[in-house]
Design a protein around this motif. Structure first.
Motif, PDB file in Angstrom:
ATOM      1  N   PHE A 431      46.689 -24.062  -4.642  1.00 32.82           N
ATOM      2  CA  PHE A 431      46.006 -22.789  -4.399  1.00 32.82           C
ATOM      3  C   PHE A 431      45.449 -22.652  -2.983  1.00 32.82           C
ATOM      4  O   PHE A 431      45.064 -21.570  -2.573  1.00 32.82           O
ATOM      5  CB  PHE A 431      44.875 -22.601  -5.428  1.00 32.82           C
ATOM      6  CG  PHE A 431      45.377 -22.503  -6.844  1.00 32.82           C
ATOM      7  CD1 PHE A 431      46.008 -21.347  -7.287  1.00 32.82           C
ATOM      8  CD2 PHE A 431      45.254 -23.568  -7.721  1.00 32.82           C
ATOM      9  CE1 PHE A 431      46.474 -21.252  -8.590  1.00 32.82           C
ATOM     10  CE2 PHE A 431      45.720 -23.475  -9.025  1.00 32.82           C
ATOM     11  CZ  PHE A 431      46.342 -22.320  -9.458  1.00 32.82           C
ATOM     12  N   THR A 434      41.193 -22.589   1.132  1.00 32.84           N
ATOM     13  CA  THR A 434      40.281 -21.491   1.447  1.00 32.84           C
ATOM     14  C   THR A 434      39.292 -21.300   0.302  1.00 32.84           C
ATOM     15  O   THR A 434      39.418 -21.906  -0.763  1.00 32.84           O
ATOM     16  CB  THR A 434      41.076 -20.184   1.651  1.00 32.84           C
ATOM     17  OG1 THR A 434      41.724 -19.858   0.411  1.00 32.84           O
ATOM     18  CG2 THR A 434      42.131 -20.346   2.737  1.00 32.84           C
ATOM     19  N   ILE A 435      38.302 -20.424   0.536  1.00 35.03           N
ATOM     20  CA  ILE A 435      37.325 -20.146  -0.515  1.00 35.03           C
ATOM     21  C   ILE A 435      38.017 -19.551  -1.743  1.00 35.03           C
ATOM     22  O   ILE A 435      37.752 -19.951  -2.888  1.00 35.03           O
ATOM     23  CB  ILE A 435      36.221 -19.183  -0.006  1.00 35.03           C
ATOM     24  CG1 ILE A 435      35.395 -19.872   1.089  1.00 35.03           C
ATOM     25  CG2 ILE A 435      35.327 -18.717  -1.151  1.00 35.03           C
ATOM     26  CD1 ILE A 435      34.363 -18.985   1.742  1.00 35.03           C
ATOM     27  N   GLU A 436      38.937 -18.588  -1.490  1.00 38.47           N
ATOM     28  CA  GLU A 436      39.665 -17.982  -2.602  1.00 38.47           C
ATOM     29  C   GLU A 436      40.540 -19.005  -3.317  1.00 38.47           C
ATOM     30  O   GLU A 436      40.669 -19.005  -4.539  1.00 38.47           O
ATOM     31  CB  GLU A 436      40.529 -16.804  -2.093  1.00 38.47           C
ATOM     32  CG  GLU A 436      39.753 -15.567  -1.718  1.00 38.47           C
ATOM     33  CD  GLU A 436      38.903 -15.041  -2.865  1.00 38.47           C
ATOM     34  OE1 GLU A 436      39.405 -14.998  -4.007  1.00 38.47           O
ATOM     35  OE2 GLU A 436      37.732 -14.689  -2.621  1.00 38.47           O
ATOM     36  N   GLY A 437      41.137 -19.899  -2.524  1.00 40.49           N
ATOM     37  CA  GLY A 437      41.977 -20.940  -3.106  1.00 40.49           C
ATOM     38  C   GLY A 437      41.171 -21.877  -3.987  1.00 40.49           C
ATOM     39  O   GLY A 437      41.599 -22.250  -5.084  1.00 40.49           O
ATOM     40  N   LYS A 438      39.970 -22.246  -3.496  1.00 38.10           N
ATOM     41  CA  LYS A 438      39.107 -23.147  -4.275  1.00 38.10           C
ATOM     42  C   LYS A 438      38.596 -22.456  -5.537  1.00 38.10           C
ATOM     43  O   LYS A 438      38.442 -23.086  -6.590  1.00 38.10           O
ATOM     44  CB  LYS A 438      37.946 -23.636  -3.424  1.00 38.10           C
ATOM     45  CG  LYS A 438      38.385 -24.648  -2.369  1.00 38.10           C
ATOM     46  CD  LYS A 438      37.250 -24.998  -1.426  1.00 38.10           C
ATOM     47  CE  LYS A 438      37.738 -25.995  -0.367  1.00 38.10           C
ATOM     48  NZ  LYS A 438      36.734 -26.246   0.671  1.00 38.10           N
ATOM     49  N   ARG A 439      38.334 -21.146  -5.427  1.00 40.68           N
ATOM     50  CA  ARG A 439      37.886 -20.405  -6.610  1.00 40.68           C
ATOM     51  C   ARG A 439      38.986 -20.405  -7.680  1.00 40.68           C
ATOM     52  O   ARG A 439      38.723 -20.626  -8.872  1.00 40.68           O
ATOM     53  CB  ARG A 439      37.507 -18.981  -6.213  1.00 40.68           C
ATOM     54  CG  ARG A 439      36.914 -18.165  -7.365  1.00 40.68           C
ATOM     55  CD  ARG A 439      36.422 -16.797  -6.930  1.00 40.68           C
ATOM     56  NE  ARG A 439      35.150 -16.901  -6.201  1.00 40.68           N
ATOM     57  CZ  ARG A 439      34.986 -16.622  -4.913  1.00 40.68           C
ATOM     58  NH1 ARG A 439      36.012 -16.207  -4.195  1.00 40.68           N
ATOM     59  NH2 ARG A 439      33.805 -16.740  -4.339  1.00 40.68           N
ATOM     60  N   ALA A 440      40.235 -20.191  -7.240  1.00 42.33           N
ATOM     61  CA  ALA A 440      41.367 -20.210  -8.178  1.00 42.33           C
ATOM     62  C   ALA A 440      41.578 -21.615  -8.741  1.00 42.33           C
ATOM     63  O   ALA A 440      41.876 -21.785  -9.928  1.00 42.33           O
ATOM     64  CB  ALA A 440      42.635 -19.718  -7.475  1.00 42.33           C
ATOM     65  N   LEU A 449      32.913 -23.141  -9.523  1.00 44.88           N
ATOM     66  CA  LEU A 449      33.155 -23.375  -8.093  1.00 44.88           C
ATOM     67  C   LEU A 449      32.160 -24.389  -7.531  1.00 44.88           C
ATOM     68  O   LEU A 449      32.505 -25.263  -6.732  1.00 44.88           O
ATOM     69  CB  LEU A 449      33.069 -22.042  -7.325  1.00 44.88           C
ATOM     70  CG  LEU A 449      33.414 -22.106  -5.833  1.00 44.88           C
ATOM     71  CD1 LEU A 449      34.834 -22.601  -5.625  1.00 44.88           C
ATOM     72  CD2 LEU A 449      33.232 -20.726  -5.184  1.00 44.88           C
TER      73      LEU A 449
END
Length: 457
Positions: A431, A434-440, A449
């Motif tokens: 994923f 990135t922040i979005e990747g870590k959230r996913a 998270l």
């Protein structure tokens, strides 16, 4: 259909006129003096002529460029003639009308160029769809591996590989013998790709995966309605699907004794007969077979046909078990690791102790077991380095006994921690960092998270 002859003219009446009026293509008919006697509605639609301005008049007067009168003199057809009148393009096929040996008139069949182009476009679309479907079918039936994919550093495996390359150019039937997991289908695909049939299909089937009746229908196909549950349209068999190419029958030792008779007849006659059919269908197929059993021993026990054996074993190719070609182990391991490196896009190290451990193991499952062991270790490793402790316990065992050591067993807490690390790394690699990747990644791992950030730290 009858054209009525009235002296020197032609007339169309009754049902004949209804039929001609219903045609989608334009029709124009002249008598032997080139007087227009009939045009149908489609002709006036395509050419945009007015009915009363052409019927009953000399064709050359109404259509100065008309070539239909020419056929009255030559008696020869004029086909696919391009015509243009008042900016309208169309295609005309012209033929003389005979009464015995006498020409009594002529007929033009007219098709608008726009309709021709639309039809051509539709045909082109259908051809592209058919071509695409053929390519998809061919891709499903293509052999993937070549001799380049066969790892062979041990002298014994190099000799087998050279022998297989030598026989691949002939249409000889090859029986590939070897234990389960030695790569018999890999060799079958390589032989096909190195042969003169490489552009043809490669069709493989495992005989152990089907019972007698199902295997027969898979190999030979069946006619429509030949048995309960059969497709209404019938079904093509794999021998037909493999035509001009190669068919590979794996685990042929599991084929029913009676079905072996039908296979033998196919090989002798070069034809197949579908279940429920009477027609002999010619085939041009090279046969490759494989077995992990001793077929000659099965012949002695009356479990395999001797005549079929000599037909399929024109050239027997023996693939050695991994324990008898140990110099192939390390290059195989590096090949498997290369695949994982390409997938995760980073280097993976392996310790010398691990390679020595792999070398000492006997590999009863051969290459398949080795590949599974490397995959297991990949999931257990830390910091992208495989240690012998990451290998399955059964693989570690022989090495540790040889070194008078105890089998290493991880504590459950250590194992859980290592698996957590492995799964988090996998999720981040999929994923992104990135922040979005870590959230996913957190969502897919089933944690918050914040928990993910704590575990990363």
């Amino acid at each position: 259909m009858k054209l009525l002859r009235e002296g020197e003219i032609l007339a169309i009446e009754g049902v004949n006129k209804l039929i001609m009026d219903s045609l989608h293509d334009g029709v124009l008919i002249i008598d032997k003096k080139a007087i227009v006697r009939y045009v149908n509605p489609a002709y006036t639609r395509i050419t945009r002529v007015v009915y009363d301005e052409i019927v009953g008049k000399p064709l050359k007067t109404a259509r100065p460029g008309a070539r239909l009168p020419n056929v009255l003199h030559s008696g020869e057809k004029i086909l696919r003639a391009m015509r243009m009148e008042d900016g309208i393009e169309y295609i005309v096929n012209m033929s003389p009308i005979f009464d015995d040996d006498e020409i009594i008139g002529g007929i033009s069949l007219v098709l608008g160029i726009k309709e021709v182009l639309e039809l051509t476009h539709e045909i082109s679309i259908y051809k592209n769809e058919i071509k695409s479907l053929e390519n998809r079918i061919k891709s499903m039936q293509k052999a993937k591996y070549t001799f380049h994919d066969i790892v062979s550093l041990d002298e014994s495996s190099i000799a087998v590989k050279k022998m297989a390359e030598r026989i691949s150019k002939n249409d000889t039937s090859v029986l590939i013998l070897g234990e389960s997991g030695t790569g018999k289908e890999l060799y079958a695909q390589a032989i096909h790709n190195h042969s003169n049939r490489s552009n043809g299909p490669f069709v493989a089937i495992n005989c152990a995966a089907f019972n007698h009746s199902l295997l027969e229908s898979e190999l030979f196909g069946y006619q429509e309605g030949s048995f309960t549950g059969a497709n209404k349209e019938g079904k093509i068999g794999l021998f037909e699907a493999a035509n001009t190419g190669t068919i590979f029958l794996d685990e042929i030792s599991e084929m029913d004794f009676n079905l072996q008779s039908k296979l033998l007849r196919t090989l002798q006659e070069g034809t197949i007969r579908r279940i429920g059919g009477i027609k002999e269908i010619p085939i041009n197929v090279r046969l490759l077979t494989a077995s992990n059993k001793d077929l000659e021993d099965m012949i002695e026990k009356n479990e395999f046909r001797e005549d079929l054996f000599y037909r399929i074993a024109v050239f027997p190719l023996h693939i050695l078990p991994l324990r008898r070609r140990k110099n192939d182990i390390v290059p195989l391991v590096k090949t498997f690791l290369q695949t994982e490196e390409n997938r995760i896009r980073r280097r993976i190290d392996i310790t010398e102790e691990t390679l020595e451990c792999l070398y000492h193991y006997d590999w009863p499952g051969n290459i398949r077991e080795l590949k599974n062991a490397i995959e297991f270790a990949f999931n257990m490793m830390e910091d992208y380095c495989i240690d012998y402790k990451d290998l399955p316990i059964r693989v570690q065992s022989d090495y540790l006994k040889a070194n008078k050591d105890e089998v290493y067993i991880n504590k459950l807490s250590e194992t859980v921690k290592r698996i957590e690390v492995q799964e988090i790394k996998k999720a981040i690699s999929i994923f992104g960092d990135t922040i979005e990747g870590k959230r996913a990644a957190a969502a897919n791992l089933g944690i918050s998270l914040a928990t993910l950030y704590n575990k990363i730290k």
